[in-house]
Write an enzyme that holds these catalytic residues in place. Structure first.
Site, short mmCIF file in Angstrom:
data_model
loop_
_atom_site.label_atom_id
_atom_site.label_comp_id
_atom_site.label_asym_id
_atom_site.label_seq_id
_atom_site.Cartn_x
_atom_site.Cartn_y
_atom_site.Cartn_z
N HIS A 187 0.81 -1.22 0.00
CA HIS A 187 0.00 0.00 0.00
C HIS A 187 0.84 1.27 0.00
CE1 HIS A 187 -3.62 2.20 0.07
NE2 HIS A 187 -4.31 1.45 0.89
N ASP A 411 -13.44 -10.15 -16.47
CA ASP A 411 -13.62 -11.45 -17.12
C ASP A 411 -12.26 -11.86 -17.68
OD1 ASP A 411 -14.17 -13.59 -18.78
OD2 ASP A 411 -15.94 -12.67 -19.68
#
Length: 472
Positions: A187, A411
């Protein structure tokens, strides 16, 4: 490639680990802040971390992942194909194949940078044949086995500057009837926007869009500093380890709540109706603010906070649209925390609209001038984000991520995701992560992590649950 290991919690077995490097011919990174060394003896380019980045160096890696339907291939064929597309995505995000480095300076300060070494990102293949997709998605409850679908669990950002750890890791876990693709990202190197930018790029490449004409914007890893900031930013600590705090990981449980587009619209309309005709009417309550206010009020009840108890809600405020000339493909942290505060009695008695208005004001308080001032102040007086402070011993909430991130468009070539879940990273009492909902079009989901007794009362709260869609 390393060999497999014995099954861990929940029957998850690591089959292999490898370090995936970006293609040697990667040219997509050139010109946008970092590229491979042209000669073996050439020093790697360096990206100096900004105050936004450095502030997050003592929290866990971002860990988010997707439950996907069963792919047409399995085993090595599946994993090798995903590793290949992962490498090509890494070629576009070349700095994420680098390593963090801390420099302890003679004046008693320390700096941290991301060195574009091209050493690679970790890629893990795991198997959990005893876990079905239904075990994860057919209950509000998130089973603990989900945490095993991620690598680098409970690793802090600073750890990667002290030890030879990658800043990015992906784990592909084959389930009984599906697959889970989880990613862990340091992060202090990037935020949620950059996380999903990478994942969107990877999925698009894997499903056949591997050329240069991807729909995702070109990543821009060159960092943005205010003009007065020293580069690199010196921090007044002799060692990086002096900054780190490892928060106490208390027992928590997670439930995953989904709000349909109609339910979200209803909460938003109710919140705005409640502030209409008052001094608060100058603000328009957003869908997210209404949903978070609904959660805040319910969690105060579930925790049985006394009316006089101070409670606060920290929300991530994205800065990409608030800072002039910051490109949409910016890869780095560009976020601050807005904080709303009240007593538990006020949150309950003054209603949804007033509570949402508090959150609205916390977000609205950040414009470009405020952002610049906070960055200039940070260089003089650095302060760091610690999860223990944000959770505040069971009196607060903190929400990261965004319902605008493209989750269900990922996808990989055999069908859209069934669900999204996150790992163990930064799981503290009061953490509520927001995602776009599976029906998209305005729906959203909240992954709520609080103490087990309070969570049981939250699920039994009819006012809260009336807005929630139960799993099929």
């Amino acid at each position: 490639m390393e060999g497999g290991s014995a099954p861990g919690a929940g029957g998850v077995r690591v089959v292999s680990r490898r370090m995936v490097r970006p293609p040697s011919s990667s040219t997509t990174a050139n010109g946008n802040g970092c590229h491979p060394p042209e000669e073996e003896e050439e020093d790697a380019e360096v990206i100096h971390l900004t105050p936004w980045d450095l502030r997050l160096i003592s929290i866990d890696y971002i860990q988010k992942g997707l439950v996907l339907p069963k792919p047409p291939v399995a085993g090595d064929d599946l994993v090798d194909a995903l590793a290949s597309s992962f490498a090509r995505a890494l070629g576009r995000f070349y700095p994420l194949a680098g390593r963090l480095a801390a420099e302890e300076r003679a004046d008693g300060t320390v700096t941290v940078s991301l060195r574009c070494t091209g050493e690679g990102a970790e890629f893990v293949h795991a198997a959990a044949p005893g876990v079905a997709v239904a075990d994860i998605v057919t209950s509000l409850y998130t089973p603990p086995v989900v945490w095993e679908f991620f690598s680098l669990k409970h690793v802090l950002g600073a750890d990667a500057a002290v030890e030879p750890l990658p800043v990015l890791s992906a784990q592909v876990t084959e389930l009984a009837d599906g697959v889970f693709i989880g990613m862990s990202l340091n992060h202090s190197v990037a935020d949620g926007t950059a996380f999903w930018h990478f994942l969107n790029t990877w999925s698009e490449i894997n499903r056949g869009g591997g050329g240069v004409d991807l729909s995702t914007p070109a990543p821009v890893p060159r960092r943005w500093f205010v003009e007065t900031s020293p580069v690199p930013v010196p921090m007044p600590f002799a060692k990086l380890e002096h900054i780190v705090r490892r928060f106490e990981r208390t027992t928590v449980q997670e439930y995953f709540f989904t709000f349909s587009a109609a339910s979200v619209a209803k909460l938003k309309a109710r919140a705005n109706d409640e502030v209409a005709g008052t001094a608060m009417a100058t603000a328009t309550i957003s869908s997210l603010q209404a949903v978070l206010a609904h959660l805040w009020r319910a969690v105060c009840r579930a925790r049985r906070l006394p009316p006089e108890q101070r409670t606060f809600y920290s929300v991530v405020v994205g800065c990409r649209g608030r800072v002039h000339r910051m490109p949409p493909g910016y890869v780095g942290n560009a976020m601050v925390f807005g904080k709303a505060e009240a007593t538990a009695g006020e949150v309950e008695e003054k209603g949804l609209g007033w509570t949402a208005w508090l959150l609205n004001r916390a977000v609205a308080s950040f414009d470009e001038a405020a952002v610049r001032e906070s960055l200039e102040r940070w260089v003089r007086e650095p302060d760091f984000t610690y999860m223990g402070n944000l959770s505040s011993r069971g009196t607060a909430l903190v929400t990261g991520s965004s319902p605008r991130f493209d989750v269900f468009g990922n996808d990989f070539g055999w069908g859209k995701p069934v669900a999204v879940r996150s790992g163990a990273g930064n799981k503290a009492d009061g953490k509520a992560t927001v995602f776009e909902g599976p029906e998209r079009g305005g729906s959203m989901s909240l992954e709520v992590c609080i103490a087990p007794d309070a969570l049981a009362r939250l699920v039994a709260d009819e006012e809260f649950m009336d807005a929630v869609s139960l799993p099929a």
